[in-house]
Design a protein around this motif. Structure first.
Motif, short mmCIF file in Angstrom:
data_model
loop_
_atom_site.label_atom_id
_atom_site.label_comp_id
_atom_site.label_asym_id
_atom_site.label_seq_id
_atom_site.Cartn_x
_atom_site.Cartn_y
_atom_site.Cartn_z
N THR A 191 18.04 -44.61 -22.39
CA THR A 191 17.14 -45.41 -23.23
C THR A 191 16.30 -44.53 -24.14
O THR A 191 16.15 -44.82 -25.34
CB THR A 191 16.21 -46.26 -22.35
N GLU A 192 15.78 -43.45 -23.60
CA GLU A 192 14.92 -42.58 -24.40
C GLU A 192 15.72 -41.78 -25.42
O GLU A 192 15.21 -41.47 -26.51
CB GLU A 192 14.13 -41.66 -23.48
N THR A 193 16.97 -41.45 -25.10
CA THR A 193 17.82 -40.78 -26.10
C THR A 193 18.06 -41.70 -27.28
O THR A 193 17.99 -41.29 -28.45
CB THR A 193 19.17 -40.38 -25.47
N VAL A 194 18.33 -42.98 -27.01
CA VAL A 194 18.53 -43.96 -28.08
C VAL A 194 17.25 -44.12 -28.90
O VAL A 194 17.28 -44.17 -30.13
CB VAL A 194 18.98 -45.31 -27.50
N VAL A 245 9.11 -39.74 -27.51
CA VAL A 245 9.70 -40.88 -26.79
C VAL A 245 9.96 -40.59 -25.32
O VAL A 245 10.16 -41.52 -24.53
CB VAL A 245 11.01 -41.34 -27.46
N SER A 246 9.98 -39.32 -24.92
CA SER A 246 10.36 -39.00 -23.54
C SER A 246 9.18 -39.12 -22.59
O SER A 246 8.04 -38.80 -22.93
CB SER A 246 10.95 -37.59 -23.46
N SER A 247 9.48 -39.58 -21.36
CA SER A 247 8.47 -39.61 -20.31
C SER A 247 8.68 -38.48 -19.31
O SER A 247 7.91 -38.35 -18.36
CB SER A 247 8.54 -40.96 -19.57
N ASN A 248 9.73 -37.67 -19.53
CA ASN A 248 10.02 -36.54 -18.66
C ASN A 248 9.31 -35.30 -19.19
O ASN A 248 9.51 -34.92 -20.35
CB ASN A 248 11.52 -36.30 -18.58
N ASP A 249 8.50 -34.69 -18.36
CA ASP A 249 7.66 -33.59 -18.83
C ASP A 249 8.46 -32.39 -19.30
O ASP A 249 8.04 -31.67 -20.22
CB ASP A 249 6.69 -33.18 -17.72
N MET A 250 9.63 -32.13 -18.68
CA MET A 250 10.44 -31.01 -19.11
C MET A 250 11.00 -31.25 -20.51
O MET A 250 11.00 -30.37 -21.37
CB MET A 250 11.58 -30.75 -18.12
#
Length: 733
Positions: free
Chosen positions: A169-172, A630-635
Motif C-alpha cells: 500500500t505504501e509503495t503504491v 508515506v512510509s510508517s516503517n522507520d527504516m
C-alpha cells in the motif's frame, strides 16, 4: 549499434506491443513474489543467532516468544480461558502465562510476587505468545477480531504484521506522490506536454518488469520493495531525457524522423551506457555485503538499471517515433531559465566557498563517524501506544535464549548463578534453577524434561528489564556469551531480539569498509577509462564523498540517531547515483577549456549543466522524500530522508565546490608533464591565437558538429556511417 537502431526503427510497433505485453505479464508475476518482513532472515547463515534459531527449532520445536498480549480486567479463571482461546488461533505456536511458572492451586499471596507481577497485575493479564514465521499478520488480525478493543499487543511479530499490512500500500502511495511531481518537473524541463508521460511509461515498464523478475529469486525483502522501484525510476529517467534531447537535435539535420532516431540512438548510447555503468557498479557493491539485505537490494537495483537502459534503447525510441506527431502538437516553450549568471557568481566566489566547504568537510567527516547508530527499528518500535501502555504497567521485558551442551549440569548451575548476578537480569529459567542439578532428568516426565533439554543442548531462558536495542542490552549479550564460553568453549548459541540485533550490528559494521572500498575503487576505474586521467577521478569522487559526509553528519549535529543500514546503503547509492553530476560538469568543462581560459570555460560550463543536473537531482530527491512521507516503517523513512538529502547535497557541492577545485587544479590537470596526469591528447586554450584558432577550427566536411565526450569518442558520429541518400542538407522540412 547500427543494426539495433535500424531494427528498432523498422519494428517500432512490434517492440512497443511486446514491451507492453511483457509489462502486463511480469506485473502479474510480481504479485506471486513472496515479501519477507523478517530482517533476522538476512543475517549470515553462520551468525550465532541464526544457528541458534535453527537449533532451537530442531531440538525444541518452537521459537522465541515474539508477541505480548495484554487483556484487562480478567479473573484468574477468565485469564486461563483466554489463554486457551489464544492457543486455538492458527499460527500461534505457544502461549505462556502465570500457570506455567507458579502453582495456581496455591494462594498467590504466598508465592513469588515478582514472578506473579510479570504476568498478572491489578486484574490485567499479560500473555507471552509465540507466532510462527510468516503468520504474523493473520495471527494478530485474528487476535484483534477475537478480543476487539480490549487487547493491546507489542513485540517483533506485531511490527512485522504492521509491515505486511502496509508495504505494498505504501509503495503504491509513494508512486502516486512521486509520479505527478516527476511529470511536473519533466514538463518544466522539456518542451512538450506529452514527452513526460512517454518517459514515465518507458521507465515504468522497466520497473514493473524488474519487480516481476523477482519471481525467479522467490522472495524479496520489504525494504527492497519499498526502496528499489523508487530508486530505479529516479536514477534512470535521465536516460530517457538524453535520448529525447539527442533526437530533437538530429531532427534539424536529418531528412526524416527515422534517420534522426538512428543517429540519436548512436549519439546517446555511449553517454547513457556510461551513466548506467557508474550507477550499476555503485549498486553492485551492495551485493558483497554479508548482511543479505545488501545483496537483496543490490541485485534488484542492478537488474533495474539494466532493464531501464534496455527500455530506453528499444521501447522509448519506438514509442517516440509512433507518437512524434502528437509530441509536436503538444509543444510548449522551455520554462527553465538561463543559468549563465549562476556560473559567473560561482566563479567569483569560488575561493571563499572552497575554504568554507573544505573546513565543513573536515568537521562532517569527523561527525559522521561519531553518529549514534541503531541497527533495528530503533526507539520508534517501542513507542507505539500499545507498547507504552504495556511497559508502563508490566515494565520492560526482554527475552534471550542461551543454549549450551547438555553434558554437565554442574556447569549449567554455575553459569546460571553467574548470569543471575549480571546487571539488568530479572530472572533465569533452566533445568537447574527450576528443578535442580541434583535430580537426574530421567526421573521426570518428558513434558518437563523437554522444556529444558534437547538431543544435544540445554536451554536457558534469560529475562532482563532492558529494551531490545541499547548499549546495555548488547553488553549483556556479550557477557552472557562470554561466561558460557568460559565453561563450554565455542559450542554456545544464543538468540532473541537483542542477540539478533547484536549479530546484525557486527555484520553490518564489518560490511561497511568492504562496500565503501569496492564502490570507490570500481567507480575510480570506470572514470579512469572514461576520462583518461588519474587525477580527475579523484577530484570527482572526493566531491561526492564530501556531499556524503555532510549528509551523514547531519544526524550527529542534530543530536539524533541514525539507522546504520541506511547509512551503509545510502553511502553506496549516493555515490553511484550522483557521481554523474560531477562527470557531466567535468566533461563540459574539459570541452569548453579547449576554447576558453579556465574561468570563462567554467562560467559557460555552469550555464550548460545546471539545468540537466537540477532536473536529475530534483527527481531523485523527490523519490527519497516521497518514501519518507508515506512510509510508517522507520527504516524506510530513514532511507528516504537520506536519499532525498543525498540528491540535493551533491547538487549543491558539485556546483559550488567542484568548479573551484577544477580551476584551482587546472594547471595540474592539463599541463603537468612530470607525472601522467594530463588528459591524453587533450587540447586546451592557453590564450594565444594559434591555439584558439586550432581549438575553434570547423569539423571536417561530411561530419556532423560533434564533441569529444567523457568516453573519449565522438558523441555524434559521422554521416558516413549511413547511406548518402539519408543525408538532409536543406534543414527540417
Amino acid at each position: 549499434m547500427n543494426g539495433v537502431s535500424k531494427f528498432v526503427v523498422k519494428k517500432k510497433g512490434l517492440i512497443v506491443a511486446l514491451v507492453l505485453l511483457l509489462t502486463v505479464v511480469f506485473t502479474w508475476l510480481f504479485f506471486q513474489v513472496k515479501i519477507n518482513y523478517n530482517m533476522t532472515d538476512y543475517l549470515p547463515e553462520d551468525a550465532n543467532s541464526t544457528v541458534a534459531l535453527n537449533v532451537m527449532e530442531t531440538e525444541f520445536g518452537e521459537a522465541i516468544p515474539n508477541c505480548n498480549v495484554l487483556i484487562r480486567d480478567l479473573s484468574i479463571e477468565e485469564a486461563l480461558g483466554t489463554k486457551a482461546q489464544l492457543e486455538e488461533i492458527d499460527g500461534i505456536e505457544k502461549v505462556s502465562w502465570l500457570d506455567d511458572v507458579v502453582d495456581l492451586k496455591m494462594p498467590l499471596e504466598v508465592q513469588d510476587q515478582d514472578m506473579i507481577d510479570d504476568y498478572y497485575r491489578n486484574g490485567d493479564a499479560l500473555f507471552s505468545v509465540t507466532i510462527a514465521d510468516g503468520q504474523e499478520r493473520a495471527a494478530t488480525d485474528h487476535i484483534m477480531e477475537t478480543f476487539g478493543d480490549d487487547v493491546l499487543m507489542n513485540g517483533n511479530a506485531v511490527e512485522q504484521a504492521d509491515s505486511q499490512r502496509l508495504a505494498i500500500t505504501e509503495t503504491v502511495k509513494a508512486i502516486c506522490v512521486l509520479g505527478p511531481l516527476i511529470i511536473l518537473i519533466l514538463m518544466i524541463a522539456t518542451t512538450s506536454w506529452l514527452e513526460p508521460f512517454i518517459y514515465l511509461t518507458a521507465i515504468g515498464a522497466a520497473v514493473l518488469i524488474n519487480l516481476g523478475t523477482e519471481i525467479f529469486r522467490g522472495e524479496i525483502s520489504y525494504v527492497t520493495l519499498a526502496v528499489a522501484p523508487m530508486l530505479q525510476m529516479a536514477v534512470s529517467l535521465d536516460y530517457a531525457v538524453f535520448l529525447s534531447a539527442s533526437f530533437s537535435k538530429r531532427r534539424k539535420t536529418c531528412k526524416d524522423d527515422a534517420t534522426a532516431m538512428q543517429y540519436a540512438m548512436k549519439d546517446s548510447m555511449k553517454s547513457i551506457a556510461a551513466s548506467a555503468l557508474t550507477t550499476i557498479f555503485g549498486f553492485f557493491a551492495l551485493t558483497l555485503m554479508d548482511f543479505k539485505i545488501g545483496p537483496d537490494m543490490g541485485i534488484s537495483l542492478v537488474k533495474g538499471v539494466i532493464l531501464s537502459f534496455v527500455s530506453c534503447m528499444t521501447f522509448l525510441p519506438a514509442a517516440i517515433l509512433l507518437l512524434n506527431k502528437w509530441i509536436d502538437k503538444t509543444r510548449h516553450r522551455r520554462f527553465l531559465p538561463d543559468f549563465t549568471g549562476a556560473g559567473k557568481v560561482a566563479v567569483k566566489i569560488r575561493n571563499p566557498i572552497f575554504l568554507v566547504v573544505a573546513v565543513l568537510a573536515v568537521f562532517c567527516y569527523l561527525g559522521q563517524g561519531k553518529n549514534q547508530f541503531t541497527y533495528g527499528s530503533g526507539d520508534a518500535a517501542g513507542n507505539t501506544e500499545a507498547s507504552v501502555a504495556i511497559k508502563e504497567e508490566f515494565g520492560e521485558t526482554n527475552t534471550m535464549v542461551l543454549m549450551v551442551p547438555n553434558t554437565n549440569r554442574n556447569y549449567e548451575k554455575v553459569l546460571c548463578n553467574e548470569i543471575e548476578q549480571m546487571d539488568h537480569v530479572t530472572d533465569v529459567m533452566s533445568y537447574t534453577t527450576e528443578v535442580g542439578a541434583e535430580i537426574p532428568p530421567e526421573y521426570l516426565s518428558d513434558d518437563i524434561r523437554e522444556n529444558f533439554y534437547g538431543e544435544h543442548y540445554a536451554r536457558i531462558i534469560i529475562y532482563s528489564d532492558l529494551p531490545d536495542e541499547c548499549d546495555e542490552a548488547f553488553t549483556l549479550v556479550e557477557n552472557v556469551r562470554g561466561s558460557a564460553r568460559e565453561l563450554y568453549g565455542d559450542d554456545v548459541l544464543s538468540c532473541g531480539q537483542s542477540a539478533n540485533l547484536y549479530d546484525m550490528k557486527n555484520t553490518i559494521e564489518a560490511d561497511n569498509t568492504l562496500v565503501n572500498i569496492v564502490t570507490v575503487a570500481a567507480i575510480y576505474v570506470i572514470l579512469l577509462i572514461m576520462l583518461k586521467s588519474w587525477i580527475l577521478p579523484i577530484i570527482l569522487i572526493l566531491t561526492i564523498k564530501i556531499a556524503i559526509w555532510i549528509n551523514m553528519a547531519i544526524p550527529f549535529f542534530a543530536g539524533s540517531s541514525l539507522i546504520y543500514l541506511g547509512y551503509l546503503v545510502v553511502s553506496t547509492v549516493q555515490m553511484g547515483a550522483t557521481i554523474d553530476y560531477a562527470i557531466l560538469l567535468a566533461d563540459h568543462y574539459l570541452e569548453n577549456r579547449k576554447k576558453w581560459r579556465a574561468k570563462e570555460a567554467m562560467e559557460k560550463t555552469m550555464g550548460e549543466v545546471i539545468p540537466s543536473v537540477l532536473v536529475s537531482a530534483s527527481i531523485l530527491a523527490i523519490a527519497g522524500f516521497a518514501l519518507a512521507l508515506v512510509s510508517s516503517n522507520d527504516m524506510v523513512v530513514a532511507l528516504g530522508i537520506l536519499i532525498g538529502r543525498g540528491a540535493l547535497l551533491p547538487l549543491l557541492v558539485v556546483h559550488i565546490f567542484l568548479p573551484a577545485l577544477l580551476i584551482l587544479l587546472d594547471k595540474l590537470i592539463f599541463t603537468d608533464k612530470r607525472v601522467p596526469v594530463t588528459m591524453w591528447e587533450m587540447e586546451y586554450y592557453k590564450g594565444d591565437e594559434k591555439n584558439a584558432a586550432a581549438s575553434r577550427r570547423p569539423e571536417s566536411e561530411g561530419k556532423a558538429a560533434g564533441r569529444t565526450g567523457f568516453l573519449g569518442v565522438k558523441q555524434e558520429e559521422t554521416y558516413e556511417d549511413l547511406d548518402d541518400t539519408d543525408i538532409w542538407t536543406g534543414g527540417k522540412e
